[in-house]
Design a protein around this motif. Structure first.
Motif, PDB file in Angstrom:
ATOM      1  N   THR A   1       0.895  -1.264  -0.040  1.00  0.00           N
ATOM      2  CA  THR A   1       0.011   0.047   0.136  1.00  0.00           C
ATOM      3  C   THR A   1       0.844   1.244  -0.068  1.00  0.00           C
ATOM      4  O   THR A   1       0.432   2.080  -0.878  1.00  0.00           O
ATOM      5  N   ARG A   2       1.788   1.394   0.723  1.00  0.00           N
ATOM      6  CA  ARG A   2       2.839   2.263   0.851  1.00  0.00           C
ATOM      7  C   ARG A   2       3.506   2.726  -0.347  1.00  0.00           C
ATOM      8  O   ARG A   2       3.741   3.914  -0.826  1.00  0.00           O
ATOM      9  N   GLN A   3       4.038   1.572  -1.102  1.00  0.00           N
ATOM     10  CA  GLN A   3       4.843   1.867  -2.360  1.00  0.00           C
ATOM     11  C   GLN A   3       4.052   2.228  -3.180  1.00  0.00           C
ATOM     12  O   GLN A   3       4.166   2.726  -4.490  1.00  0.00           O
ATOM     13  N   VAL A   4       2.629   1.642  -3.456  1.00  0.00           N
ATOM     14  CA  VAL A   4       1.530   1.972  -4.525  1.00  0.00           C
ATOM     15  C   VAL A   4       1.342   3.630  -4.494  1.00  0.00           C
ATOM     16  O   VAL A   4       1.480   4.250  -5.519  1.00  0.00           O
ATOM     17  N   GLU A   5       0.950   3.835  -3.151  1.00  0.00           N
ATOM     18  CA  GLU A   5       0.812   5.537  -2.984  1.00  0.00           C
ATOM     19  C   GLU A   5       1.991   6.365  -3.314  1.00  0.00           C
ATOM     20  O   GLU A   5       1.823   7.242  -3.746  1.00  0.00           O
ATOM     21  N   ALA A   6       3.083   6.064  -2.765  1.00  0.00           N
ATOM     22  CA  ALA A   6       4.409   6.886  -3.175  1.00  0.00           C
ATOM     23  C   ALA A   6       4.514   6.770  -4.664  1.00  0.00           C
ATOM     24  O   ALA A   6       4.652   7.832  -5.297  1.00  0.00           O
ATOM     25  N   ARG A   7       4.195   5.653  -5.291  1.00  0.00           N
ATOM     26  CA  ARG A   7       4.615   5.787  -7.003  1.00  0.00           C
ATOM     27  C   ARG A   7       3.336   6.603  -7.708  1.00  0.00           C
ATOM     28  O   ARG A   7       3.666   7.156  -8.523  1.00  0.00           O
ATOM     29  N   VAL A   8       2.192   6.401  -7.314  1.00  0.00           N
ATOM     30  CA  VAL A   8       1.214   7.244  -7.734  1.00  0.00           C
ATOM     31  C   VAL A   8       1.175   8.633  -7.289  1.00  0.00           C
ATOM     32  O   VAL A   8       1.007   9.344  -8.216  1.00  0.00           O
ATOM     33  N   GLY A   9       1.709   8.717  -6.465  1.00  0.00           N
ATOM     34  CA  GLY A   9       2.109  10.380  -5.806  1.00  0.00           C
ATOM     35  C   GLY A   9       3.048  11.173  -6.684  1.00  0.00           C
ATOM     36  O   GLY A   9       3.164  12.224  -6.971  1.00  0.00           O
ATOM     37  N   ARG A  10       4.059  10.105  -7.279  1.00  0.00           N
ATOM     38  CA  ARG A  10       5.163  10.787  -8.118  1.00  0.00           C
ATOM     39  C   ARG A  10       4.635  11.259  -9.470  1.00  0.00           C
ATOM     40  O   ARG A  10       5.127  12.177 -10.007  1.00  0.00           O
ATOM     41  N   ARG A  11       3.330  11.036  -9.809  1.00  0.00           N
ATOM     42  CA  ARG A  11       2.819  11.636 -10.981  1.00  0.00           C
ATOM     43  C   ARG A  11       2.453  12.995 -11.096  1.00  0.00           C
ATOM     44  O   ARG A  11       2.506  13.856 -11.991  1.00  0.00           O
ATOM     45  N   SER A  12       2.254  13.542  -9.660  1.00  0.00           N
ATOM     46  CA  SER A  12       2.151  15.042  -9.685  1.00  0.00           C
ATOM     47  C   SER A  12       3.384  15.869 -10.038  1.00  0.00           C
ATOM     48  O   SER A  12       3.210  16.920 -10.447  1.00  0.00           O
ATOM     49  N   LEU A  13       4.733  14.979 -10.256  1.00  0.00           N
ATOM     50  CA  LEU A  13       5.623  15.859 -10.816  1.00  0.00           C
ATOM     51  C   LEU A  13       5.429  16.411 -12.140  1.00  0.00           C
ATOM     52  O   LEU A  13       6.114  17.492 -12.495  1.00  0.00           O
ATOM     53  N   LEU A  14       4.540  15.803 -12.766  1.00  0.00           N
ATOM     54  CA  LEU A  14       4.176  16.391 -14.317  1.00  0.00           C
ATOM     55  C   LEU A  14       3.227  17.176 -14.131  1.00  0.00           C
ATOM     56  O   LEU A  14       2.626  17.435 -15.468  1.00  0.00           O
ATOM     57  N   ASP A  15       2.639  17.663 -13.115  1.00  0.00           N
ATOM     58  CA  ASP A  15       1.423  18.568 -13.162  1.00  0.00           C
ATOM     59  C   ASP A  15       2.008  19.982 -12.958  1.00  0.00           C
ATOM     60  O   ASP A  15       3.085  19.978 -12.649  1.00  0.00           O
ATOM     61  N   GLY A  16       1.040  20.803 -13.600  1.00  0.00           N
ATOM     62  CA  GLY A  16       1.462  22.179 -13.106  1.00  0.00           C
ATOM     63  C   GLY A  16       2.169  23.156 -14.430  1.00  0.00           C
ATOM     64  O   GLY A  16       2.604  22.353 -15.338  1.00  0.00           O
ATOM     65  N   ASP A  17       2.188  24.327 -14.151  1.00  0.00           N
ATOM     66  CA  ASP A  17       2.882  24.958 -15.341  1.00  0.00           C
ATOM     67  C   ASP A  17       4.278  24.877 -15.413  1.00  0.00           C
ATOM     68  O   ASP A  17       4.917  25.216 -16.554  1.00  0.00           O
ATOM     69  N   ASP A  18       4.778  24.727 -14.232  1.00  0.00           N
ATOM     70  CA  ASP A  18       6.404  24.545 -14.268  1.00  0.00           C
ATOM     71  C   ASP A  18       6.699  23.126 -14.160  1.00  0.00           C
ATOM     72  O   ASP A  18       7.878  22.656 -13.921  1.00  0.00           O
ATOM     73  N   ALA A  19       5.842  22.277 -14.909  1.00  0.00           N
ATOM     74  CA  ALA A  19       6.351  20.927 -14.782  1.00  0.00           C
ATOM     75  C   ALA A  19       7.370  20.544 -15.839  1.00  0.00           C
ATOM     76  O   ALA A  19       7.527  21.283 -16.843  1.00  0.00           O
ATOM     77  N   PRO A  20       8.216  19.606 -15.308  1.00  0.00           N
ATOM     78  CA  PRO A  20       9.375  19.424 -16.452  1.00  0.00           C
ATOM     79  C   PRO A  20       8.735  18.800 -17.601  1.00  0.00           C
ATOM     80  O   PRO A  20       7.886  18.005 -17.511  1.00  0.00           O
ATOM     81  N   ARG A  21       9.736  18.655 -18.656  1.00  0.00           N
ATOM     82  CA  ARG A  21       9.351  17.906 -19.992  1.00  0.00           C
ATOM     83  C   ARG A  21       9.726  16.775 -19.780  1.00  0.00           C
ATOM     84  O   ARG A  21      10.541  16.120 -19.347  1.00  0.00           O
ATOM     85  N   PHE A  22       8.717  15.517 -20.325  1.00  0.00           N
ATOM     86  CA  PHE A  22       9.084  14.188 -20.145  1.00  0.00           C
ATOM     87  C   PHE A  22       8.830  13.532 -21.268  1.00  0.00           C
ATOM     88  O   PHE A  22       7.858  13.500 -21.873  1.00  0.00           O
ATOM     89  N   ARG A  23       9.932  12.901 -21.951  1.00  0.00           N
ATOM     90  CA  ARG A  23       9.663  11.980 -23.053  1.00  0.00           C
ATOM     91  C   ARG A  23       9.625  10.544 -22.646  1.00  0.00           C
ATOM     92  O   ARG A  23      10.727  10.163 -22.023  1.00  0.00           O
ATOM     93  N   ALA A  24       8.950   9.628 -22.786  1.00  0.00           N
ATOM     94  CA  ALA A  24       8.958   8.390 -22.543  1.00  0.00           C
ATOM     95  C   ALA A  24       8.875   7.342 -23.947  1.00  0.00           C
ATOM     96  O   ALA A  24       7.918   7.865 -24.875  1.00  0.00           O
TER      97      ALA A  24
END
Length: 280
Positions: free
Chosen positions: A139-162
């Motif tokens: 549960t803890r690791q899933v929450e942490a991983r899903v929480g990382r997605r906020s890194l790509l949110d917002g006007d100043d979010a980094p560019r990400f190429r996958a």
């Protein structure tokens, strides 16, 4: 050649023993960090970070230090022991996570599983469960991983190429509805101005990153680092020449990938093939 020292009174933990040896050998030789960098050709800050335990460096660095100090394979052996220590992997990963949060841009290649920044909660849960994680830790690791997605949110979010290998998209979740949500999530993320998703078809054959999950981070000071990972271990690559070699491999794979628009169509076709839940 200096004789090997007895380990009595020295740390038995591989990483700490490696750090102790680095400090002692440099002190005995009378080198400054700057002198060490000039002689061996790496930035002096790398040796400072190795002596403070922030990084292990690479086996090439350990081997060069052995040659410099005349210690045969002492440091390389200690490096291998420290690199294989599971607690060391956790420390390296924590350091990587800190750097990921600071990055101005990120680019990733996925071999067989989707990158964490693009995973749904169901996908993360299934993947971590398959790795043997259960209960509260899951549960803890899933929450942490899903929480990382906020890194790509917002006007100043980094560019990400996958760049996703087709194999990563041909390995669905067991539940069709969960896999459908994951593919839909990829399409949604691909519409963001700061996210580019590309697919490498299986038909291109073997290439430079066929078995290497890789994430590159461009940091505010202009440095680029790489995180290279297998299912069981990971390494933060900081030495400039090694990072540049990985970047060249990534560029070659990007040349093989479908353009973003064609990649989107490919994912949409996969989504059409996912069976619908008859109860909906």
């Amino acid at each position: 050649m200096p004789p090997r020292r007895a380990v009595t009174g020295r740390s038995q933990e591989p990483r700490q023993r490696f750090v102790e040896e680095l400090r002692l050998l440099r002190a005995q030789k009378g080198d400054s960090l700057r002198q060490l960098g000039n002689v061996l050709g790496w930035d002096s800050s790398l040796f400072g970070k190795m002596e403070s335990g922030q990084t292990l460096g690479s086996p090439e660095v350990a081997q060069a230090l052995d040659q410099h100090y005349g210690t045969k394979d002492l440091l390389l052996t200690l490096w291998e022991l420290a690199a294989g220590d599971p607690t060391q992997f956790k420390e390296r990963y924590r350091r990587y996570m800190t750097l990921e949060a600071e990055a101005l841009s990120l680019w990733h290649y996925a071999v067989s599983v989707l990158p964490g920044l693009l995973q749904t909660e169901e996908y993360a849960n299934a993947l971590l469960s398959a790795g043997g994680i259960t209960g509260e830790e899951l549960t803890r690791q899933v929450e942490a991983r899903v929480g990382r997605r906020s890194l790509l949110d917002g006007d100043d979010a980094p560019r990400f190429r996958a760049i996703l290998s087709e194999a990563a998209l041909r390995t669905p979740l067991e539940a069709a509805d969960e896999w459908r949500r994951q593919l839909e999530h990829l399409l949604d993320m691909g519409e963001r101005r700061n996210v580019i998703i590309q697919v490498v078809r299986q038909e291109v054959g073997l290439h430079a990153l066929t078995n290497t999950h890789t994430m590159f981070l461009r940091l505010p000071e202009g440095r680029t680092l790489a995180w290279v990972e297998t299912g069981y271990s990971g390494e933060l690559v900081q030495e400039t020449a090694a990072v540049e070699k990985l970047q060249l491999s990534y560029d070659l794979v990007r040349d093989l990938a479908l353009p973003p628009a064609e990649s989107r169509k490919f994912i949409m076709r996969m989504l059409e093939d996912v069976p619908c839940d008859p109860s909906t």
